[in-house]
Design a protein around this motif. Sequence first.
Motif, short mmCIF file in Angstrom:
data_model
loop_
_atom_site.label_atom_id
_atom_site.label_comp_id
_atom_site.label_asym_id
_atom_site.label_seq_id
_atom_site.Cartn_x
_atom_site.Cartn_y
_atom_site.Cartn_z
N ALA A 1 -8.23 -40.23 39.15
CA ALA A 1 -9.52 -40.31 38.43
C ALA A 1 -10.53 -39.87 39.46
N THR A 2 -10.69 -40.47 40.57
CA THR A 2 -11.72 -40.29 41.56
C THR A 2 -11.03 -39.27 42.68
N GLY A 3 -10.02 -39.08 42.89
CA GLY A 3 -9.46 -38.41 43.96
C GLY A 3 -9.48 -38.98 45.44
N GLN A 4 -9.72 -40.19 45.28
CA GLN A 4 -9.63 -40.98 46.74
C GLN A 4 -8.27 -40.81 47.11
N GLY A 5 -7.91 -40.72 48.43
CA GLY A 5 -6.62 -40.86 48.96
C GLY A 5 -6.06 -39.65 49.31
N ALA A 6 -6.61 -38.37 48.67
CA ALA A 6 -6.27 -36.98 48.95
C ALA A 6 -6.57 -36.33 50.42
N THR B 1 3.71 -41.94 49.19
CA THR B 1 3.62 -42.63 50.35
C THR B 1 2.04 -43.00 50.85
N LYS B 2 1.02 -42.33 50.59
CA LYS B 2 -0.29 -42.79 50.56
C LYS B 2 -0.98 -43.01 49.25
N PRO B 3 -1.89 -43.96 49.07
CA PRO B 3 -2.42 -44.39 47.87
C PRO B 3 -3.36 -43.02 47.13
N TYR B 4 -3.32 -42.91 45.90
CA TYR B 4 -4.22 -41.87 45.52
C TYR B 4 -4.54 -42.20 43.92
N ASP B 5 -5.88 -41.97 43.76
CA ASP B 5 -6.42 -42.23 42.54
C ASP B 5 -6.91 -40.90 41.79
#
Length: 626
Positions: free
Chosen positions: A490-495, A484-488
Amino acid sequence: MRSYYMAWAVGSSIGLVTASFDGNINYHSPSPRHVNMGLDIHIISHRSYKRGAAPYAPSDLNFTHGVASGDPYPDSVILWTRIAPSAASDPSNVTVSGTVDLYNHETEKYIQADANPICVQWKVWEPATKDTVVAQGKAYTTSDIDFTVKVEAKGLQAYKTYNYQFNVCDSAKASPVGRTKTSPTADYDLKEMKFAVFSCSNYPKGYFNAYGNAARKDKHEYVIHLGDYIYEGNQGGPRAHSPPRELFSLLDYRTRHGQYRSDPDLQLLAQDFAWITTWDDHEFANNGYRDGFSNMNNTEDSFRKDGIQVSVDQRKMNAVRAYFEWMPIRQVDLDDNLRIWRSFQMGKLLDLIIIDTRNYDRSITGLGWNEKYIPLIRDEASRSLMGPRQEKWFYRELSNSAKRGATWRVIGNQIIFSRILGADGGMSTDAWDVNRLLMSLNKGYIANRNRTLKHLYDNNIGNNVFLSGDNHQNWVADLAWLGTKPYDKATGQGAIGVEFAGTAVSSGGAGGPISTANKNSQQPIDRNDEVHWQEGYYRGYFILTVGEKSARAEYFGAPTIATRNNLDLPLGNFSINAGDNHLTRPVGDGKVEAGALRGGKTVGTNLTLDTAKGTWSVVGFDKMYL
């Protein structure tokens, strides 16, 4: 007319005794709608003048299970003890029997219940000034409430450490000296706060070394217990359960609480730290929901065959009654007997939100006989772990916490919030999301989880730390709404935060040897993008340090619980920076003692602390459990 918790004053002498009985909040009912969970204080106090029997002498009594404190407020804290002629629980069923009209004039059954009410005094003082008592009082207890005493010590100062003690009235018979700490006010400026986090303590499986190690290290301020504090089963062995049967009656649950609280490591941790607790399923029975358990349904057939003619509702009432008698917990809503969900504003730093995903109003779960049914409904919007009232409260608490400017929201929760996709042969568990550790879809409350994530994302509520237990294994993950929401990864971006899930104090986990357990831990890492550490071999706990700029979880394991010992093995450290909403990279500083770490190494050193001696050594054991 009198209320369920205030008694008439029948003459001046009766009035004095009534006030003392009323001071023991274990006589109160959690709910005026369920009057047979409360006691008629007037009858109990009046009984002491009719009985004609001599009271217990102080020499006949003992503080059988130590002392405890809990649910700290800025100006008060709950204090607990038990003063009794015996460690054995009382067989009286008066508190959960029949209809028990609140205003009834029945006296005989109460008169016969216990002819010897016991008077205790309590006092609170600052550690440096024992002669200066800052709070004190008197209360009575009887067999009606299993000789337990629970009082609220009021008029205390915020965020301050105190000592406390009970004694038999007008005697030198005294309890151990306890230590406790009030919470800060909502506007209090503090740099950091530390909690020791536990779950799942199964008495027959092994010793409660985790409790003792944390107490002796004395590195935390408060204890959070996420449930499965007791187990309802009938396991045998060197630490066999008492009573030696599955729990159904009030006496059963009282006896089991008494057995667990007899453990010296549990007593030590309870004596020196204020506890904040919630229950999981085993304080009642396995896999409970609003209308039954995995081995007991709300049907006549189950009533006769499974419940030894104790109904689901009566069993719950028995469990609730014993829990509130034996635990230092507040009843925050006297209109709701099952409510245990509540929150604590810990200064400007954090809000601790304790929820109940097990027993309050949970939709049906996997019960062993309904595996074909649950997968058909698991995605329905109507399914909830919490029920509509608690859900609304939970979302409101999250929003209010953000609005008031608290840096962190720490959610004390029973079961794993993160998605768990595993491989065949893994450990089965309940979870908010689909559980496929055994390729089974019979668990999961996806709609409830999605509503929670939607509320956090839509309202831009960050800095969330979910604490979880139940699973008997360690998990560390970013909170991400995958798909539903983008999540990377490797970096944790999107959490939107992190989850720190702890292993059990003593309940069973992954089998040995540890090399095999470590290998099995790699599978959930490979299959779950948001999971960054998984470990299932060690029993233990973690210390959560919440600071202005970061929060950190330090995990510790017991090398063995087959013996009572002081050995404490550091397993890994994980942190989140305020505003980042994900684990700091490299996760775990790139290295853990055991399990599997995404992008890092597992280096087993067995370098272990003896918490009694303060010395380090390399130790190893082949046997984990009794």
